[in-house]
Design a protein around this motif. Structure first.
Motif, PDB file in Angstrom:
ATOM      1  N   GLY A  66     -68.261  24.410 -29.344  1.00  0.00           N
ATOM      2  CA  GLY A  66     -67.686  24.249 -30.675  1.00  0.00           C
ATOM      3  C   GLY A  66     -66.469  23.359 -30.647  1.00  0.00           C
ATOM      4  O   GLY A  66     -65.996  22.954 -29.584  1.00  0.00           O
ATOM      5  N   ARG A  67     -65.973  23.059 -31.844  1.00  0.00           N
ATOM      6  CA  ARG A  67     -64.805  22.182 -31.917  1.00  0.00           C
ATOM      7  C   ARG A  67     -63.959  22.526 -33.129  1.00  0.00           C
ATOM      8  O   ARG A  67     -64.440  23.131 -34.084  1.00  0.00           O
ATOM      9  CB  ARG A  67     -65.233  20.731 -31.976  1.00  0.00           C
ATOM     10  CG  ARG A  67     -65.905  20.342 -33.257  1.00  0.00           C
ATOM     11  CD  ARG A  67     -66.389  18.895 -33.227  1.00  0.00           C
ATOM     12  NE  ARG A  67     -66.962  18.525 -34.489  1.00  0.00           N
ATOM     13  CZ  ARG A  67     -66.317  17.881 -35.449  1.00  0.00           C
ATOM     14  NH1 ARG A  67     -65.066  17.534 -35.287  1.00  0.00           N
ATOM     15  NH2 ARG A  67     -66.919  17.586 -36.581  1.00  0.00           N
ATOM     16  N   THR A  68     -62.705  22.104 -33.057  1.00  0.00           N
ATOM     17  CA  THR A  68     -61.760  22.254 -34.149  1.00  0.00           C
ATOM     18  C   THR A  68     -60.972  20.960 -34.260  1.00  0.00           C
ATOM     19  O   THR A  68     -60.506  20.427 -33.251  1.00  0.00           O
ATOM     20  CB  THR A  68     -60.781  23.417 -33.877  1.00  0.00           C
ATOM     21  OG1 THR A  68     -61.522  24.628 -33.751  1.00  0.00           O
ATOM     22  CG2 THR A  68     -59.771  23.563 -34.989  1.00  0.00           C
ATOM     23  N   VAL A  69     -60.845  20.449 -35.464  1.00  0.00           N
ATOM     24  CA  VAL A  69     -59.997  19.293 -35.740  1.00  0.00           C
ATOM     25  C   VAL A  69     -58.716  19.838 -36.363  1.00  0.00           C
ATOM     26  O   VAL A  69     -58.767  20.696 -37.250  1.00  0.00           O
ATOM     27  CB  VAL A  69     -60.698  18.298 -36.692  1.00  0.00           C
ATOM     28  CG1 VAL A  69     -59.763  17.162 -37.070  1.00  0.00           C
ATOM     29  CG2 VAL A  69     -61.971  17.754 -36.043  1.00  0.00           C
ATOM     30  N   PHE A  70     -57.568  19.348 -35.894  1.00  0.00           N
ATOM     31  CA  PHE A  70     -56.298  19.871 -36.391  1.00  0.00           C
ATOM     32  C   PHE A  70     -55.215  18.809 -36.378  1.00  0.00           C
ATOM     33  O   PHE A  70     -55.335  17.781 -35.732  1.00  0.00           O
ATOM     34  CB  PHE A  70     -55.863  21.098 -35.575  1.00  0.00           C
ATOM     35  CG  PHE A  70     -55.576  20.821 -34.121  1.00  0.00           C
ATOM     36  CD1 PHE A  70     -54.272  20.680 -33.674  1.00  0.00           C
ATOM     37  CD2 PHE A  70     -56.608  20.717 -33.193  1.00  0.00           C
ATOM     38  CE1 PHE A  70     -54.000  20.434 -32.335  1.00  0.00           C
ATOM     39  CE2 PHE A  70     -56.353  20.486 -31.859  1.00  0.00           C
ATOM     40  CZ  PHE A  70     -55.044  20.338 -31.425  1.00  0.00           C
ATOM     41  N   LYS A  71     -54.150  19.082 -37.136  1.00  0.00           N
ATOM     42  CA  LYS A  71     -52.990  18.206 -37.225  1.00  0.00           C
ATOM     43  C   LYS A  71     -51.794  18.895 -36.573  1.00  0.00           C
ATOM     44  O   LYS A  71     -51.718  20.119 -36.561  1.00  0.00           O
ATOM     45  CB  LYS A  71     -52.632  17.926 -38.686  1.00  0.00           C
ATOM     46  CG  LYS A  71     -53.699  17.189 -39.468  1.00  0.00           C
ATOM     47  CD  LYS A  71     -53.271  17.045 -40.924  1.00  0.00           C
ATOM     48  CE  LYS A  71     -54.346  16.383 -41.740  1.00  0.00           C
ATOM     49  NZ  LYS A  71     -54.289  14.948 -41.750  1.00  0.00           N
ATOM     50  N   VAL A  72     -50.882  18.091 -36.082  1.00  0.00           N
ATOM     51  CA  VAL A  72     -49.621  18.586 -35.558  1.00  0.00           C
ATOM     52  C   VAL A  72     -48.518  17.898 -36.361  1.00  0.00           C
ATOM     53  O   VAL A  72     -48.519  16.668 -36.493  1.00  0.00           O
ATOM     54  CB  VAL A  72     -49.462  18.272 -34.050  1.00  0.00           C
ATOM     55  CG1 VAL A  72     -48.088  18.678 -33.557  1.00  0.00           C
ATOM     56  CG2 VAL A  72     -50.553  18.969 -33.249  1.00  0.00           C
ATOM     57  N   ILE A  73     -47.618  18.686 -36.909  1.00  0.00           N
ATOM     58  CA  ILE A  73     -46.537  18.132 -37.724  1.00  0.00           C
ATOM     59  C   ILE A  73     -45.750  17.116 -36.907  1.00  0.00           C
ATOM     60  O   ILE A  73     -45.362  17.369 -35.765  1.00  0.00           O
ATOM     61  CB  ILE A  73     -45.607  19.252 -38.228  1.00  0.00           C
ATOM     62  CG1 ILE A  73     -46.380  20.179 -39.168  1.00  0.00           C
ATOM     63  CG2 ILE A  73     -44.381  18.678 -38.934  1.00  0.00           C
ATOM     64  CD1 ILE A  73     -45.630  21.428 -39.570  1.00  0.00           C
TER      65      ILE A  73
END
Length: 81
Positions: A11-18
């Motif tokens: 599986g995968r997750t796309v995310f942002k970092v401030i």
């Protein structure tokens, strides 16, 4: 997240970092859903390598953050029939 016929998970997750310009994608793999390996990379286009390394270091050190990313991927796992 998908569970394969051989009982492995992928599986995968796309995310942002401030404060970071690029999004990240973390890919998870497990043979039985207990111990997880991961691969971290930029989601869309290349970015600052130092930022990527800092995110990777945080994932390694912060179990709670790792678990939240893994939970986001697990939330997409289709229900077992």
């Amino acid at each position: 997240m998908q569970r394969q016929e051989d009982e492995t998970y992928l599986g995968r997750t796309v995310f942002k970092v401030i404060g970071h310009k690029q999004d990240y994608e973390i890919t998870f793999f497990s043979k039985r859903g207990k111990e997880w390996d991961y691969s971290l990379h930029f989601a869309n286009e290349s970015g600052d390598e130092d930022e990527l390394l800092a995110v990777d270091a945080r994932i390694e050190e912060d179990d709670e953050w790792f678990d939240r990313l893994l939970d986001a991927a697990m939330d997409t796992l289709p229900g077992e029939e």
